[in-house]
Design a protein around this motif. Structure first.
Motif, PDB file in Angstrom:
ATOM      1  N   GLY A  46       0.811  -1.215   0.000  1.00  0.00           N
ATOM      2  CA  GLY A  46       0.000   0.000   0.000  1.00  0.00           C
ATOM      3  C   GLY A  46       0.839   1.257   0.000  1.00  0.00           C
ATOM      4  N   SER A  47       1.850   1.293   0.843  1.00  0.00           N
ATOM      5  CA  SER A  47       2.713   2.476   0.907  1.00  0.00           C
ATOM      6  C   SER A  47       3.523   2.631  -0.374  1.00  0.00           C
ATOM      7  CB  SER A  47       3.652   2.383   2.112  1.00  0.00           C
ATOM      8  OG  SER A  47       4.474   1.222   2.037  1.00  0.00           O
ATOM      9  N   GLN A  61      -6.091   3.358   4.520  1.00  0.00           N
ATOM     10  CA  GLN A  61      -5.310   4.596   4.549  1.00  0.00           C
ATOM     11  C   GLN A  61      -4.855   5.005   3.152  1.00  0.00           C
ATOM     12  OE1 GLN A  61      -2.145   4.508   7.579  1.00  0.00           O
ATOM     13  NE2 GLN A  61      -3.122   2.683   8.442  1.00  0.00           N
ATOM     14  N   TYR A  62      -4.751   4.002   2.268  1.00  0.00           N
ATOM     15  CA  TYR A  62      -4.293   4.257   0.904  1.00  0.00           C
ATOM     16  C   TYR A  62      -5.425   4.117  -0.109  1.00  0.00           C
ATOM     17  CZ  TYR A  62      -0.099   3.072   3.544  1.00  0.00           C
ATOM     18  OH  TYR A  62       0.883   3.011   4.517  1.00  0.00           O
ATOM     19  N   GLU A  77       1.195   4.038  -3.074  1.00  0.00           N
ATOM     20  CA  GLU A  77       0.929   5.454  -2.815  1.00  0.00           C
ATOM     21  C   GLU A  77       2.117   6.318  -3.220  1.00  0.00           C
ATOM     22  OE1 GLU A  77      -0.983   7.843   0.871  1.00  0.00           O
ATOM     23  OE2 GLU A  77       1.002   6.986   1.270  1.00  0.00           O
TER      24      GLU A  77
END
Length: 282
Positions: A60-61, A161-162, A64
């Motif tokens: 996910g990070s 969060q993403y 992003e």
């Protein structure tokens, strides 16, 4: 003491009164009363969830960051759909622990000498091995399904969060999660068979790690077509990944084929364990 009593023939031990249900109940009691059993089961679940959630966070990070830099994640091999596989992403590590549990379930009895009591109680021997197999396979299957579902639910807040959260309606996702139980059950049976064959905990665990982890790495390093096409896909952990895969490439084993290959590994090892259990002294 009467003459009739003195002349009465001594009773002979027979396995006719020993039912499989009783053997199964006995093995269940032994399995659930060992502290190491609960430690290994809890560790399997914790590791599977932890690795899966960590993998979801990492992907996910990464996605992003790539989007923030104006890049398409798919162009660097990071397709957002790969996140869907994280529900079963911890199986590669969880399988080693649950497999070790299968080894210890029987190898520890050989090392302590307790196997003599087991085989005295079940003289025909094979039902004792079969009972151990049923217990460890059922527990491993439950652990696999529970840990995969728990990984899915634990990873959703991280992915939200993403903006990458997803539902259980993703194609083949629920099927994959359920099959993760089959995967771990087969690994546990392989561990049990190796523990019975080698009668040594360390030797059984090392052999299992070699089969599941070392051999696939070595095979991937060998740049020969016959290895890539005729060996690598049929190694147990590689076939197992196909069993829980969400999408199957055209040139790869299908879910059914992967499951059958892994089941064949477990069946052959268990058959060898049954033969040696029946013929060798304890």
């Amino acid at each position: 003491m009467s003459t009739a009593t003195m002349n009465r023939p001594a009773a002979r031990v027979s396995g006719k009164g020993v039912s499989f249900a009783r053997a199964l109940h006995s093995e269940w009691i032994k399995f659930t009363t060992l502290r190491s059993t609960w430690i290994l089961l809890a560790t399997t679940i914790a590791v599977s969830i932890g690795i899966g959630v960590l993998g979801a966070w990492g992907m996910g990070s990464g996605i992003e960051q790539l989007r923030a830099d104006g890049q398409d994640p798919a162009s660097v091999g990071l397709d957002p759909s790969m996140i869907h596989m994280m529900a079963t992403g911890g199986l590669d590590f969880g399988q080693l622990i649950i497999g070790a549990l299968g080894v210890l379930l029987i190898a520890s009895e050989y090392s302590t000498g307790m196997i003599r009591s087991t085989m005295t109680a079940v003289p025909r021997r094979i039902p004792a091995l079969a009972a151990k197999a049923v217990v460890v396979a059922v527990v491993a299957a439950i652990v696999g399904v529970v840990s995969s579902f728990a990984t899915y639910f634990a990873s959703q807040p991280v992915l939200s969060q993403y903006g990458l959260e997803y539902g259980l309606d993703v194609e083949n996702l629920v099927q994959s999660i359920l099959l993760s139980g089959v995967y771990l059950a087969l690994v546990a049976l392989m561990g049990l068979a190796l523990g019975s064959l080698l009668r040594n905990s360390a030797g059984g665990i090392v052999t299992l790690v070699a089969l599941l982890l070392v051999l696939p790495i070595v095979a991937s390093m060998l740049q020969f077509d016959w290895v890539k096409d005729g060996v690598e896909p049929f190694l147990p952990s590689n076939a197992g990944r196909q069993l829980v895969a969400l999408q199957i490439p055209e040139d790869a084993l299908t879910q059914l084929q992967g499951g059958l290959v892994m089941a064949a590994w477990a069946a052959v090892l268990l058959a060898a364990a049954a033969v040696t259990t029946k013929t060798r002294d304890v």
